[in-house]
Design a protein around this motif. Structure first.
Motif, PDB file in Angstrom:
ATOM      1  N   PRO A 132      30.980  18.686  14.742  1.00 54.05           N
ATOM      2  CA  PRO A 132      30.974  19.390  16.020  1.00 54.05           C
ATOM      3  C   PRO A 132      32.390  19.763  16.449  1.00 54.05           C
ATOM      4  CG  PRO A 132      30.533  17.042  16.331  1.00 54.05           C
ATOM      5  CD  PRO A 132      30.523  17.285  14.862  1.00 54.05           C
ATOM      6  N   VAL A 133      32.566  21.019  16.827  1.00 52.75           N
ATOM      7  CA  VAL A 133      33.850  21.531  17.304  1.00 52.75           C
ATOM      8  C   VAL A 133      33.594  22.259  18.613  1.00 52.75           C
ATOM      9  CG1 VAL A 133      35.754  23.129  16.840  1.00 52.75           C
ATOM     10  CG2 VAL A 133      34.778  21.775  14.967  1.00 52.75           C
ATOM     11  N   THR A 134      34.441  22.027  19.612  1.00 54.35           N
ATOM     12  CA  THR A 134      34.263  22.678  20.917  1.00 54.35           C
ATOM     13  C   THR A 134      35.622  23.099  21.458  1.00 54.35           C
ATOM     14  OG1 THR A 134      34.380  20.543  22.089  1.00 54.35           O
ATOM     15  CG2 THR A 134      32.204  21.306  21.432  1.00 54.35           C
ATOM     16  N   ASN A 135      35.816  24.411  21.569  1.00 54.82           N
ATOM     17  CA  ASN A 135      37.116  24.891  22.027  1.00 54.82           C
ATOM     18  C   ASN A 135      37.045  26.374  22.356  1.00 54.82           C
ATOM     19  OD1 ASN A 135      39.810  24.955  22.656  1.00 54.82           O
ATOM     20  ND2 ASN A 135      40.560  24.592  20.580  1.00 54.82           N
ATOM     21  N   GLY A 136      37.549  26.759  23.519  1.00 53.19           N
ATOM     22  CA  GLY A 136      37.733  28.170  23.831  1.00 53.19           C
ATOM     23  C   GLY A 136      36.461  28.916  24.177  1.00 53.19           C
ATOM     24  N   GLY A 137      36.494  30.226  23.918  1.00 51.72           N
ATOM     25  CA  GLY A 137      35.416  31.120  24.313  1.00 51.72           C
ATOM     26  C   GLY A 137      34.342  31.268  23.253  1.00 51.72           C
ATOM     27  N   THR A 138      33.554  32.351  23.401  1.00 51.64           N
ATOM     28  CA  THR A 138      32.383  32.577  22.553  1.00 51.64           C
ATOM     29  C   THR A 138      32.473  33.972  21.922  1.00 51.64           C
ATOM     30  OG1 THR A 138      31.107  31.242  24.136  1.00 51.64           O
ATOM     31  CG2 THR A 138      29.851  32.501  22.511  1.00 51.64           C
ATOM     32  N   PRO A 139      33.265  34.126  20.862  1.00 52.38           N
ATOM     33  CA  PRO A 139      33.425  35.455  20.245  1.00 52.38           C
ATOM     34  C   PRO A 139      32.230  35.829  19.361  1.00 52.38           C
ATOM     35  CG  PRO A 139      34.758  33.858  19.063  1.00 52.38           C
ATOM     36  CD  PRO A 139      34.145  33.123  20.230  1.00 52.38           C
ATOM     37  N   MET A 140      31.076  35.999  20.001  1.00 48.91           N
ATOM     38  CA  MET A 140      29.840  36.257  19.268  1.00 48.91           C
ATOM     39  C   MET A 140      29.860  37.601  18.547  1.00 48.91           C
ATOM     40  SD  MET A 140      25.915  36.342  20.710  1.00 48.91           S
ATOM     41  CE  MET A 140      26.151  34.848  21.668  1.00 48.91           C
ATOM     42  N   THR A 141      30.465  38.602  19.175  1.00 51.03           N
ATOM     43  CA  THR A 141      30.513  39.920  18.547  1.00 51.03           C
ATOM     44  C   THR A 141      31.282  39.858  17.229  1.00 51.03           C
ATOM     45  OG1 THR A 141      30.382  40.991  20.708  1.00 51.03           O
ATOM     46  CG2 THR A 141      31.209  42.318  18.884  1.00 51.03           C
ATOM     47  N   ARG A 142      32.403  39.147  17.234  1.00 52.72           N
ATOM     48  CA  ARG A 142      33.171  38.979  15.996  1.00 52.72           C
ATOM     49  C   ARG A 142      32.376  38.194  14.966  1.00 52.72           C
ATOM     50  NH1 ARG A 142      38.655  36.206  16.789  1.00 52.72           N
ATOM     51  NH2 ARG A 142      38.563  36.283  14.510  1.00 52.72           N
ATOM     52  N   ALA A 143      31.640  37.190  15.417  1.00 52.74           N
ATOM     53  CA  ALA A 143      30.848  36.382  14.488  1.00 52.74           C
ATOM     54  C   ALA A 143      29.773  37.230  13.812  1.00 52.74           C
ATOM     55  CB  ALA A 143      30.213  35.208  15.226  1.00 52.74           C
ATOM     56  N   LEU A 144      29.111  38.083  14.594  1.00 53.80           N
ATOM     57  CA  LEU A 144      28.103  38.967  14.012  1.00 53.80           C
ATOM     58  C   LEU A 144      28.745  39.954  13.046  1.00 53.80           C
ATOM     59  CD1 LEU A 144      26.022  39.600  17.251  1.00 53.80           C
ATOM     60  CD2 LEU A 144      25.244  38.332  15.239  1.00 53.80           C
ATOM     61  N   GLY A 145      29.953  40.415  13.373  1.00 57.34           N
ATOM     62  CA  GLY A 145      30.670  41.300  12.465  1.00 57.34           C
ATOM     63  C   GLY A 145      31.056  40.600  11.172  1.00 57.34           C
ATOM     64  N   TYR A 146      31.425  39.333  11.280  1.00 49.69           N
ATOM     65  CA  TYR A 146      31.759  38.529  10.095  1.00 49.69           C
ATOM     66  C   TYR A 146      30.527  38.402   9.205  1.00 49.69           C
ATOM     67  CZ  TYR A 146      34.229  34.693   7.649  1.00 49.69           C
ATOM     68  OH  TYR A 146      34.871  33.906   6.722  1.00 49.69           O
ATOM     69  N   ALA A 147      29.387  38.096   9.839  1.00 51.30           N
ATOM     70  CA  ALA A 147      28.136  37.989   9.083  1.00 51.30           C
ATOM     71  C   ALA A 147      27.758  39.327   8.460  1.00 51.30           C
ATOM     72  CB  ALA A 147      27.015  37.491   9.999  1.00 51.30           C
ATOM     73  N   ASP A 148      28.067  40.413   9.153  1.00 49.15           N
ATOM     74  CA  ASP A 148      27.753  41.753   8.647  1.00 49.15           C
ATOM     75  C   ASP A 148      28.405  41.985   7.287  1.00 49.15           C
ATOM     76  OD1 ASP A 148      28.375  44.807   8.386  1.00 49.15           O
ATOM     77  OD2 ASP A 148      26.857  44.711   9.961  1.00 49.15           O
ATOM     78  N   ILE A 149      29.657  41.558   7.154  1.00 47.02           N
ATOM     79  CA  ILE A 149      30.371  41.736   5.882  1.00 47.02           C
ATOM     80  C   ILE A 149      29.705  40.912   4.781  1.00 47.02           C
ATOM     81  CG2 ILE A 149      32.562  41.340   4.693  1.00 47.02           C
ATOM     82  CD1 ILE A 149      33.947  41.853   7.417  1.00 47.02           C
ATOM     83  N   LEU A 150      29.366  39.663   5.093  1.00 51.01           N
ATOM     84  CA  LEU A 150      28.702  38.808   4.102  1.00 51.01           C
ATOM     85  C   LEU A 150      27.364  39.406   3.680  1.00 51.01           C
ATOM     86  CD1 LEU A 150      29.313  35.225   5.586  1.00 51.01           C
ATOM     87  CD2 LEU A 150      30.688  36.460   3.904  1.00 51.01           C
ATOM     88  N   VAL A 151      26.618  39.883   4.660  1.00 51.70           N
ATOM     89  CA  VAL A 151      25.293  40.447   4.398  1.00 51.70           C
ATOM     90  C   VAL A 151      25.395  41.721   3.563  1.00 51.70           C
ATOM     91  CG1 VAL A 151      23.441  41.710   5.558  1.00 51.70           C
ATOM     92  CG2 VAL A 151      24.041  39.410   6.317  1.00 51.70           C
ATOM     93  N   ALA A 152      26.338  42.585   3.911  1.00 52.22           N
ATOM     94  CA  ALA A 152      26.493  43.844   3.175  1.00 52.22           C
ATOM     95  C   ALA A 152      26.786  43.576   1.701  1.00 52.22           C
ATOM     96  CB  ALA A 152      27.606  44.679   3.802  1.00 52.22           C
ATOM     97  N   ASN A 153      27.671  42.624   1.448  1.00 50.52           N
ATOM     98  CA  ASN A 153      28.005  42.290   0.061  1.00 50.52           C
ATOM     99  C   ASN A 153      26.806  41.672  -0.661  1.00 50.52           C
ATOM    100  OD1 ASN A 153      30.637  43.202   0.369  1.00 50.52           O
ATOM    101  ND2 ASN A 153      31.423  41.191   0.971  1.00 50.52           N
ATOM    102  N   TRP A 154      26.062  40.833   0.060  1.00 47.95           N
ATOM    103  CA  TRP A 154      24.904  40.181  -0.556  1.00 47.95           C
ATOM    104  C   TRP A 154      23.829  41.210  -0.924  1.00 47.95           C
ATOM    105  CZ3 TRP A 154      23.840  35.376  -2.335  1.00 47.95           C
ATOM    106  CH2 TRP A 154      22.507  35.109  -2.663  1.00 47.95           C
ATOM    107  N   VAL A 155      23.530  42.098  -0.003  1.00 51.26           N
ATOM    108  CA  VAL A 155      22.492  43.104  -0.240  1.00 51.26           C
ATOM    109  C   VAL A 155      22.875  44.013  -1.408  1.00 51.26           C
ATOM    110  CG1 VAL A 155      21.445  45.173   0.769  1.00 51.26           C
ATOM    111  CG2 VAL A 155      21.549  43.057   2.092  1.00 51.26           C
ATOM    112  N   GLU A 156      24.147  44.341  -1.499  1.00 47.67           N
ATOM    113  CA  GLU A 156      24.601  45.176  -2.619  1.00 47.67           C
ATOM    114  C   GLU A 156      24.400  44.457  -3.949  1.00 47.67           C
ATOM    115  OE1 GLU A 156      28.605  47.627  -4.103  1.00 47.67           O
ATOM    116  OE2 GLU A 156      28.673  46.388  -2.293  1.00 47.67           O
TER     117      GLU A 156
END
Length: 280
Positions: A132-156
């Motif tokens: 468990p880690v707890t610190n700072g804000g909630t950069p959810m948009t960046r997290a979804l963008g990070y997942a987007d890159i992983l997903v794009a590579n996986w689907v390819e």
């Protein structure tokens, strides 16, 4: 909508867990004297799921790579792998490597039936891959963008396989802008078997009744809850069937979304959201 592709070592599936690690995840959840930090509950649930996946995919020769898994933490202006130990810094990891490389194995006590109608405490081994880690804000948009890159590579790399499943567990609103566009972009990727699945869970600290797998946003308490609902994919038929078998009311428009989740519904969310098709 298909979601029927067979999962095998040559055509594996992909799970990406996005874990909110913002400061508010240190707030307590639970009832009465039994409370834990939200981050502890979520970490325990994911660690337990990784063990269960490893057992499910174990054969005589060892754990088979039916799945590759990423655990991505986001908080304090950081988005990246939440794995600890030998897997630190890695994103999608074959399940056999996950199974063989927990950061540590803890001894925990668990109450078990004693055979006479009572319970007895016993010591169990509990592998830990993330803390468990707890610190700072909630950069959810960046997290979804990070997942987007992983997903794009996986689907390819796996164009005919079962689509990646992304499970986002959070307790608060995004602090880096409206995540809707990032969620739409993520879910727009697809294999021949269907579009990427994005499921969202909102962790509660306030009590109340969880809203589990709704089919509309009616009755959700605020704009943020409705936003997460709209970001969530419709459950494929095999997941709906399993959810129904667990006592949930479902329809053809039921979404992979839980709001105001308690400890039990977090476990159910992960269980239902990682139900894949038959393994070969």
């Amino acid at each position: 909508m298909s979601y029927t592709a067979e999962i095998s070592r040559t055509n594996p599936g992909c799970f990406i867990f996005l874990v909110d690690q913002s400061a508010s995840m240190s707030d307590p959840m639970g009832a009465g004297d039994v409370t834990q930090q939200r981050a502890e509950v979520v970490s325990d649930a994911i660690n337990r799921l990784l063990t269960e996946l490893s057992v499910k995919c174990a054969k005589e020769e060892g754990v088979r790579d039916y799945f590759h898994v990423a655990v991505i933490g986001y908080g304090h202006n950081h988005v990246g792998s939440a794995f600890q130990g030998a897997l630190a810094g890695r994103d999608l990891v074959p399940l056999s490597e996950v199974a063989n490389n927990p950061a540590r194995v803890e001894s925990r006590t668990k109450k078990m039936p004693d055979g006479a109608g009572g319970l007895v405490e016993t010591s169990v081994q509990f592998p830990v891959w993330m803390d468990p880690v707890t610190n700072g804000g909630t950069p959810m948009t960046r997290a979804l963008g990070y997942a987007d890159i992983l997903v794009a590579n996986w689907v390819e790399a796996h164009p005919s396989g079962f689509p990646p499943i992304v499970l986002n567990l959070t307790d608060g609103e995004s602090t880096d802008g409206d995540p809707t566009s990032a969620a739409i972009a993520l879910a727009s990727h697809a294999t021949a078997d269907g579009a990427v699945l994005l499921f969202n869970l909102h962790v509660s600290g306030t009590g109340g009744t969880p809203v589990t797998f709704p089919d509309s946003d009616e009755g959700l308490p605020d704009t943020y809850a409705r936003l997460l609902f709209q970001m969530s994919s419709v459950l494929p038929s095999h997941m709906r069937s399993y959810a129904a078998s667990q006592g949930h009311r479902v329809s053809e428009t039921t979404r992979g979304f839980v709001y105001n989740a308690d400890i039990t519904s977090i476990v159910e969310f992960l269980d239902i959201g990682t139900r894949a098709t038959e393994l070969r």
